[in-house]
Write a protein that holds these residues in place. Structure first.
Motif, PDB file in Angstrom:
ATOM      1  N   ASP A 175       0.826  -1.215   0.000  1.00 44.48           N
ATOM      2  CA  ASP A 175       0.000   0.000   0.000  1.00 44.48           C
ATOM      3  C   ASP A 175       0.857   1.261   0.000  1.00 44.48           C
ATOM      4  OD1 ASP A 175      -2.376  -1.370  -0.095  1.00 44.48           O
ATOM      5  OD2 ASP A 175      -2.716  -1.326   2.071  1.00 44.48           O
ATOM      6  N   ILE A 176       1.978   1.232   0.748  1.00 43.58           N
ATOM      7  CA  ILE A 176       2.857   2.404   0.802  1.00 43.58           C
ATOM      8  C   ILE A 176       3.504   2.655  -0.559  1.00 43.58           C
ATOM      9  CG2 ILE A 176       4.999   3.327   1.795  1.00 43.58           C
ATOM     10  CD1 ILE A 176       4.183   1.834   4.411  1.00 43.58           C
ATOM     11  N   THR A 177       4.036   1.620  -1.168  1.00 44.34           N
ATOM     12  CA  THR A 177       4.724   1.806  -2.455  1.00 44.34           C
ATOM     13  C   THR A 177       3.758   2.198  -3.565  1.00 44.34           C
ATOM     14  OG1 THR A 177       4.561  -0.589  -2.852  1.00 44.34           O
ATOM     15  CG2 THR A 177       6.621   0.243  -1.905  1.00 44.34           C
ATOM     16  N   LYS A 178       2.503   1.821  -3.445  1.00 46.49           N
ATOM     17  CA  LYS A 178       1.497   2.218  -4.436  1.00 46.49           C
ATOM     18  C   LYS A 178       0.925   3.610  -4.170  1.00 46.49           C
ATOM     19  CE  LYS A 178      -0.224  -2.329  -5.880  1.00 46.49           C
ATOM     20  NZ  LYS A 178      -1.416  -3.228  -5.892  1.00 46.49           N
ATOM     21  N   GLY A 179       1.326   4.253  -3.045  1.00 46.86           N
ATOM     22  CA  GLY A 179       0.831   5.587  -2.721  1.00 46.86           C
ATOM     23  C   GLY A 179      -0.561   5.595  -2.123  1.00 46.86           C
ATOM     24  N   ALA A 180      -0.959   4.464  -1.528  1.00 40.79           N
ATOM     25  CA  ALA A 180      -2.314   4.370  -0.965  1.00 40.79           C
ATOM     26  C   ALA A 180      -2.395   4.837   0.485  1.00 40.79           C
ATOM     27  CB  ALA A 180      -2.813   2.925  -1.071  1.00 40.79           C
ATOM     28  N   ILE A 181      -1.249   5.171   1.094  1.00 44.00           N
ATOM     29  CA  ILE A 181      -1.235   5.594   2.492  1.00 44.00           C
ATOM     30  C   ILE A 181      -0.874   7.078   2.580  1.00 44.00           C
ATOM     31  CG2 ILE A 181      -0.123   5.316   4.745  1.00 44.00           C
ATOM     32  CD1 ILE A 181      -1.882   2.968   4.026  1.00 44.00           C
ATOM     33  N   SER A 182      -1.691   7.834   3.322  1.00 48.80           N
ATOM     34  CA  SER A 182      -1.402   9.241   3.591  1.00 48.80           C
ATOM     35  C   SER A 182      -1.376   9.465   5.095  1.00 48.80           C
ATOM     36  CB  SER A 182      -2.467  10.150   2.967  1.00 48.80           C
ATOM     37  OG  SER A 182      -2.428  10.083   1.557  1.00 48.80           O
ATOM     38  N   ILE A 183      -0.432  10.275   5.551  1.00 46.74           N
ATOM     39  CA  ILE A 183      -0.323  10.659   6.950  1.00 46.74           C
ATOM     40  C   ILE A 183      -0.625  12.151   7.045  1.00 46.74           C
ATOM     41  CG2 ILE A 183       1.166  10.833   8.969  1.00 46.74           C
ATOM     42  CD1 ILE A 183       0.531   7.952   8.233  1.00 46.74           C
ATOM     43  N   ILE A 185      -3.615  11.425  11.570  1.00 47.71           N
ATOM     44  CA  ILE A 185      -4.689  10.930  10.723  1.00 47.71           C
ATOM     45  C   ILE A 185      -4.092  10.079   9.616  1.00 47.71           C
ATOM     46  CG2 ILE A 185      -6.651  11.536   9.266  1.00 47.71           C
ATOM     47  CD1 ILE A 185      -6.886  12.376  12.204  1.00 47.71           C
ATOM     48  N   VAL A 186      -4.546   8.851   9.517  1.00 46.82           N
ATOM     49  CA  VAL A 186      -4.098   7.934   8.467  1.00 46.82           C
ATOM     50  C   VAL A 186      -5.234   7.731   7.476  1.00 46.82           C
ATOM     51  CG1 VAL A 186      -3.207   5.635   7.944  1.00 46.82           C
ATOM     52  CG2 VAL A 186      -2.628   6.730  10.129  1.00 46.82           C
ATOM     53  N   ARG A 187      -4.905   7.921   6.186  1.00 47.16           N
ATOM     54  CA  ARG A 187      -5.895   7.617   5.162  1.00 47.16           C
ATOM     55  C   ARG A 187      -5.353   6.464   4.317  1.00 47.16           C
ATOM     56  NH1 ARG A 187      -7.523  11.945   0.686  1.00 47.16           N
ATOM     57  NH2 ARG A 187      -5.641  11.120  -0.293  1.00 47.16           N
ATOM     58  N   LYS A 188      -6.183   5.448   4.142  1.00 50.26           N
ATOM     59  CA  LYS A 188      -5.820   4.286   3.338  1.00 50.26           C
ATOM     60  C   LYS A 188      -6.774   4.239   2.155  1.00 50.26           C
ATOM     61  CE  LYS A 188      -5.468  -0.766   3.711  1.00 50.26           C
ATOM     62  NZ  LYS A 188      -5.663  -1.919   4.620  1.00 50.26           N
ATOM     63  N   GLY A 189      -6.234   4.405   0.964  1.00 51.64           N
ATOM     64  CA  GLY A 189      -7.095   4.518  -0.208  1.00 51.64           C
ATOM     65  C   GLY A 189      -7.701   5.909  -0.260  1.00 51.64           C
ATOM     66  N   LYS A 190      -8.895   6.029  -0.836  1.00 53.84           N
ATOM     67  CA  LYS A 190      -9.511   7.343  -1.019  1.00 53.84           C
ATOM     68  C   LYS A 190     -10.360   7.786   0.162  1.00 53.84           C
ATOM     69  CE  LYS A 190      -9.693   7.404  -6.069  1.00 53.84           C
ATOM     70  NZ  LYS A 190     -10.562   7.544  -7.263  1.00 53.84           N
ATOM     71  N   LYS A 191     -10.983   6.842   0.874  1.00 50.64           N
ATOM     72  CA  LYS A 191     -11.979   7.234   1.867  1.00 50.64           C
ATOM     73  C   LYS A 191     -11.804   6.612   3.243  1.00 50.64           C
ATOM     74  CE  LYS A 191     -15.641   8.067  -1.538  1.00 50.64           C
ATOM     75  NZ  LYS A 191     -17.017   7.720  -1.968  1.00 50.64           N
ATOM     76  N   ASN A 192     -10.870   5.700   3.404  1.00 48.90           N
ATOM     77  CA  ASN A 192     -10.741   4.994   4.683  1.00 48.90           C
ATOM     78  C   ASN A 192      -9.806   5.753   5.634  1.00 48.90           C
ATOM     79  OD1 ASN A 192     -12.393   2.820   3.897  1.00 48.90           O
ATOM     80  ND2 ASN A 192     -10.697   1.934   2.741  1.00 48.90           N
ATOM     81  N   TYR A 193     -10.430   6.546   6.518  1.00 48.15           N
ATOM     82  CA  TYR A 193      -9.670   7.325   7.487  1.00 48.15           C
ATOM     83  C   TYR A 193      -9.606   6.604   8.826  1.00 48.15           C
ATOM     84  CZ  TYR A 193      -9.669  11.639   4.689  1.00 48.15           C
ATOM     85  OH  TYR A 193      -9.459  12.600   3.737  1.00 48.15           O
ATOM     86  N   SER A 194      -8.485   6.782   9.529  1.00 48.20           N
ATOM     87  CA  SER A 194      -8.326   6.294  10.898  1.00 48.20           C
ATOM     88  C   SER A 194      -7.708   7.405  11.731  1.00 48.20           C
ATOM     89  CB  SER A 194      -7.410   5.062  10.947  1.00 48.20           C
ATOM     90  OG  SER A 194      -7.975   3.992  10.217  1.00 48.20           O
ATOM     91  N   LEU A 195      -8.147   7.491  12.975  1.00 52.71           N
ATOM     92  CA  LEU A 195      -7.616   8.480  13.923  1.00 52.71           C
ATOM     93  C   LEU A 195      -6.709   7.752  14.903  1.00 52.71           C
ATOM     94  CD1 LEU A 195      -7.666  11.306  15.292  1.00 52.71           C
ATOM     95  CD2 LEU A 195      -9.663  10.520  16.594  1.00 52.71           C
ATOM     96  N   VAL A 196      -5.472   8.218  14.998  1.00 52.23           N
ATOM     97  CA  VAL A 196      -4.509   7.632  15.932  1.00 52.23           C
ATOM     98  C   VAL A 196      -4.227   8.654  17.023  1.00 52.23           C
ATOM     99  CG1 VAL A 196      -2.224   6.642  16.232  1.00 52.23           C
ATOM    100  CG2 VAL A 196      -3.475   6.249  14.092  1.00 52.23           C
ATOM    101  N   LYS A 197      -4.530   8.262  18.267  1.00 48.97           N
ATOM    102  CA  LYS A 197      -4.254   9.123  19.424  1.00 48.97           C
ATOM    103  C   LYS A 197      -2.927   8.714  20.033  1.00 48.97           C
ATOM    104  CE  LYS A 197      -9.094   9.858  20.752  1.00 48.97           C
ATOM    105  NZ  LYS A 197     -10.086   9.755  21.859  1.00 48.97           N
ATOM    106  N   LEU A 198      -2.060   9.703  20.251  1.00 48.81           N
ATOM    107  CA  LEU A 198      -0.774   9.419  20.877  1.00 48.81           C
ATOM    108  C   LEU A 198      -0.874   9.539  22.388  1.00 48.81           C
ATOM    109  CD1 LEU A 198       1.971  11.013  18.608  1.00 48.81           C
ATOM    110  CD2 LEU A 198       0.782   8.822  18.423  1.00 48.81           C
ATOM    111  N   THR A 199      -0.322   8.569  23.077  1.00 49.24           N
ATOM    112  CA  THR A 199      -0.330   8.588  24.546  1.00 49.24           C
ATOM    113  C   THR A 199       1.099   8.818  25.038  1.00 49.24           C
ATOM    114  OG1 THR A 199      -0.013   6.203  24.632  1.00 49.24           O
ATOM    115  CG2 THR A 199      -2.262   7.019  24.656  1.00 49.24           C
TER     116      THR A 199
END
Length: 420
Positions: free
Chosen positions: A374-382, A406-420
């Motif tokens: 996914d990374i090499t195909k450019g499907a991951i955004s930070i 915020i991580v986006r995988k593909g066009k619409k799949n967002y995930s929220l990562v909270k740092l502790t």
């Protein structure tokens, strides 16, 4: 335009007790009218707004609205629309809800400009001192059990059962109308279609107490259904609340922005104060250019501004624009928390880690092989920026406001990562 004509154009009238008489009355003078809400919770939802928007239209037409908070009826429970008994709240809880709804009503409907035009009342004030003998002799004697049983709100409950407490609700609401008729010159009660039986009971009591010539009227608003036949105001997450702590302004904005093309003109008529010409122009755009969704944007802006104000409307629009464009870094930490509230959420430490391991350890990626692909195909955004190098290290410096990635995988799949 007469207020009744406007309501008819907006399809906002379901039933009237005397349509001709009410039209004549509203043409001849400024009328006092009321609508009530029971404090069953500490916030209204958008379904509660429907009759109060009609009340507001009467006010804008020069009439005098009275808003009733049911501090007394809220302790009993309206059986309307229910097939089982309510659980009674404590008097302390009812009072907390009364205070919360009073503040909400003041925010929505009372300003410095109209403070002397809108009355806010609580039916507990005139109900609390009625003893049981007075209740039975002065009021109960005027109600026929046969007529009460025939009311839809009661007859629909006869098979499942209804307590004397809820059975008596229509008497209490009738006392409200009588009191407001005598002491506030109220001649019109409005409510949802499920309130027809309660409203007509109040009219009957007024005429028995004040004489058949007493001029009092009732008007109900149609039941609001979506084009697909489901109940308006519900989402997968539940009710859409007016309290920003229960439904954030961004979620509130999105609810209206996602309105079906088949419903948007109806909602513009019901919920906004846009003119007939403005709504008809937007209706034409729905037909000609539905993909632009201009009617939905106007609806979302009008409603969010009305309920939450200009500042929170602008915040909701910023979050919407950032998610659409991918410009996540333009948002504050608070805006990210609001905008990503319902998205998958993960927790990570602030320790630096290779992006492949980081994504797999969090569970965003199922395997290192898939993560690398996914990374090499450019499907991951930070945070809105595409990552294509496998050697990237994720550190605390990536966190917006020191809190979120915020991580986006593909066009619409967002995930929220909270740092502790």
């Amino acid at each position: 335009m007469n207020i009744i004509d406007e309501l008819e154009w907006r399809d906002a009238i379901n039933q009237q007790t005397d349509a001709e008489g009410l039209r004549e009355l509203t043409n001849s003078k400024a009328v006092s009218l009321y609508c009530g809400v029971d404090p069953t919770g500490d916030s209204m939802h958008i379904g509660h707004l429907i009759p109060f928007m009609v009340l507001r239209r009467f006010q804008l037409a020069g009439h005098r609205p009275v808003i009733l908070i049911g501090g007394a009826t809220g302790t009993i429970g309206d059986p309307s629309g229910r097939q089982s008994e309510r659980s009674l709240q404590t008097l302390e809880q009812v009072q907390e809800n009364v205070d919360a709804l009073t503040a909400q009503m003041k925010k929505l409907f009372i300003s410095d400009d109209n403070a002397n035009q809108v009355r806010l009342v609580n039916n507990y004030d005139w109900t609390k001192d009625i003893n049981v003998i007075e209740f039975l002799r002065d009021f109960g004697k005027n109600f026929s059990i046969n007529t009460m049983l025939a009311k839809d709100v009661v007859s629909s409950r006869l098979d499942s059962g209804i307590s004397f407490t809820e059975f008596s609700y229509q008497i209490l609401q009738s006392i409200d109308y009588l009191h407001l008729y005598k002491h506030e010159d109220v001649q019109l009660q409005i409510g949802g279609s499920d309130q027809w039986g309660n409203i007509t009971s109040g009219l009957d009591l007024i005429r028995k107490k004040e004489g058949n010539e007493a001029k009092a009227f009732g008007l109900t608003i149609p039941l609001m259904l979506k084009a697909d036949g489901t109940k308006f105001g519900k989402t997968a997450g539940g009710a859409v609340w007016l309290d920003p702590k229960k439904t954030t302004p961004y979620e509130f904005y999105q609810f209206w922005a996602n309105t079906d093309d088949r419903d948007v003109v109806k909602y513009l008529k019901y919920f906004t104060f846009l003119s007939k010409e403005e709504i008809e122009a937007l209706a034409a755009k729905v037909e000609a250019e539905p993909h632009k969704r201009e009617a939905q944007k106007a609806l979302a802006e009008e409603m969010t501004r009305f309920v939450h104000g200009e500042e929170l409307l602008e915040q909701a629009k910023r979050i919407t624009a950032a998610l659409f464009s991918g410009d996540i870094r333009s948002l504050t930490a608070d805006e990210i928390e609001e905008g990503f509230k319902e998205m998958p959420t993960y927790t990570a430490s602030k320790e630096a880690k290779n992006i492949v391991d980081w994504l797999v350890d969090l569970g965003i990626e199922p395997s290192k092989r898939q993560a690398r692909e996914d990374i090499t195909k450019g499907a991951i955004s930070i945070n809105g920026e595409r990552v294509s190098e496998l050697e990237v290290e994720i550190t605390a410096e990536h966190a917006i406001g020191g809190k979120f990635i915020i991580v986006r995988k593909g066009k619409k799949n967002y995930s929220l990562v909270k740092l502790t």
